[in-house]
Design an enzyme around this catalytic site. Structure first.
Site, short mmCIF file in Angstrom:
data_model
loop_
_atom_site.label_atom_id
_atom_site.label_comp_id
_atom_site.label_asym_id
_atom_site.label_seq_id
_atom_site.Cartn_x
_atom_site.Cartn_y
_atom_site.Cartn_z
N LYS A 80 2.07 -50.90 1.51
CA LYS A 80 1.04 -49.92 1.90
C LYS A 80 1.68 -48.82 2.76
O LYS A 80 1.39 -47.63 2.59
CB LYS A 80 -0.10 -50.61 2.66
CG LYS A 80 -0.90 -51.58 1.79
CD LYS A 80 -1.58 -50.86 0.63
CE LYS A 80 -2.21 -51.78 -0.37
NZ LYS A 80 -2.64 -51.14 -1.61
N TYR B 9 3.72 -57.18 1.38
CA TYR B 9 2.45 -56.53 0.98
C TYR B 9 2.13 -55.37 1.93
O TYR B 9 1.90 -54.24 1.50
CB TYR B 9 1.29 -57.54 0.98
CG TYR B 9 -0.06 -56.86 1.09
CD1 TYR B 9 -0.62 -56.22 -0.01
CD2 TYR B 9 -0.74 -56.80 2.32
CE1 TYR B 9 -1.83 -55.55 0.10
CE2 TYR B 9 -1.94 -56.13 2.44
CZ TYR B 9 -2.48 -55.51 1.33
OH TYR B 9 -3.67 -54.84 1.46
N SER C 222 -4.48 -49.69 3.99
CA SER C 222 -5.08 -50.81 4.72
C SER C 222 -4.83 -50.66 6.21
O SER C 222 -3.81 -50.09 6.64
CB SER C 222 -4.42 -52.10 4.21
OG SER C 222 -4.70 -53.17 5.08
#
Ligand code: UD1
Length: 340
Positions: free
Chosen positions: A155, A151, A126
């Protein structure tokens, strides 16, 4: 044709990618634990492509069933790994859940890939890894900033795990795709974005407001240093994004990659403000959207859009669909889902 495993293949980006893989003739096996997706998506995919992909309900956190799965499907040539949890706010409340869901699963899959003679691996990353970049548009060389949430951290850590693995295991080739903001749905309106509960992302909130499920859209801040004061993002049509996965996979399968681990931005290169997204929606739908300006949302970056040069030149991929196309398809999908 090569057999490709798509984890999280019934989710939003996963399902659109399965369609594109099948359109290109790949044999697809989907695993999904159905925690944030519906089995009905399988019918949607089948109805678009005319071919039902193989499906196994599997939770990738369960190590032994994962091993058994790879024993059974020992001819897998590539994996596109979407399965992960993605709610930023929830990750702050439940960090361990996020590290378990997003990190252990990745490790288990890589351990299985290590056993194969050769494996191509595509990872869903992302643009969140860049945080608020110092320079726009954002190139792949922009520094990775301290993650704002567990979160986002999964990544970053995920990318590092893959990079470290590829360094020492030459039979694993990998590409991390850093998505900007995926929106829209397949033009057939047979698959699309299906958020559970109150949507956190802008576009499903817009369409749910327009259809009457939500009272009003809150625009988080209009006092940012941008032309109209609202935040700027790079909204990329999910079908363009799905096609990029197939191109990236082919690059690895055909050994056209330059190094065993590569990263690419997937965006349009064009930034749009929140108000521009709303206006695009109003234009293509003919609906007036009920919205009001409220305070800023914590953790939002001011502006993020991709430098697309590397994806254009090296991957040979370019987004083709516009923001209007994305809003039109998202609206059509919302109407189908609500039976209107
Ligand atoms: C968010 C995540 C990002 C993740 C991405 C996945 C945060 C801080 N970032 O990106 O890590 O990879 O989703 O899709 O959550 N907005 C409103 N009203 C709303 C919803 C959103 O004004 O009800 C605005 C936001 O302030 C932002 C823009 O719309 O400026 C886009 O928001 P969103 O769709 O949530 O995406 P991101 O925050 O960019």
């Amino acid at each position: 044709m090569d057999k490709i495993l798509v984890t999280g293949g019934l989710g939003f980006i996963g399902s659109h990618t399965v369609v594109e893989l099948q359109n290109e003739g790949y044999e697809v096996v989907i695993v999904d634990n159905l925690s944030n997706s519906s089995i009905d998506v399988l019918e949607g995919i089948t109805s678009i492509t005319g071919k039902k992909p193989l499906f196994e309900k599997l939770d990738l956190k369960d190590k032994e069933p994962v091993e058994d799965f790879f024993k059974k499907h020992n001819n897998i040539k590539g994996v596109i790994h979407f399965a992960a949890s993605k709610a930023v706010g929830e990750s702050v409340q439940e960090p361990l859940l996020y590290y378990e869901n997003n990190i252990s699963t990745l490790v288990y899959i890589l351990k299985e890939l290590k056993k194969l003679p050769s494996a191509s691996f595509i990872f869903s990353s992302s643009c969140t890894v860049y945080g608020q970049a110092d320079e726009l548009p954002i190139t792949e060389n922009a520094p990775v900033k301290l993650a704002e949430s567990p979160y986002g951290n999964t990544k970053q850590i995920g990318e590092e795990i893959i990079r470290d693995t590829c360094k020492v295991i030459p039979t694993i080739k990998a590409i991390a795709l850093r998505y900007f903001n995926p929106v829209g749905s397949h033009e057939s309106a047979k698959i699309g974005e299906l958020p559970i509960g109150v949507p956190q992302n802008l576009v499903p909130f817009i369409t749910q407001t327009a259809i009457g499920i939500r009272e009003q859209l809150s625009v988080f801040g209009n006092d940012y240093p941008t032309p109209d004061g609202t935040c700027i993002r790079d909204y990329i049509h999910v079908v363009d994004l799905a096609k990029a996965h197939v191109i990236a996979l082919k690059r690895l399968l055909e050994n056209k990659h330059k190094s065993n681990y590569e990263t690419f931005n997937l965006g349009t290169g064009k930034g749009s403000s929140v108000l521009e997204v709303i206006h695009s929606f109003e234009k293509v739908s003919g609906e007036k959207l009920n919205y009001k300006i409220v305070g800023r949302r914590e953790g939002d970056v001011i502006s993020a859009y991709a430098d697309t040069k590397k994806a254009n030149d090296e991957l040979g991929w370019k987004s083709e669909l516009t923001l209007d196309d994305a809003m039109r398809s998202a609206w059509k999908w919302e109407q189908v889902v609500r039976g209107k």
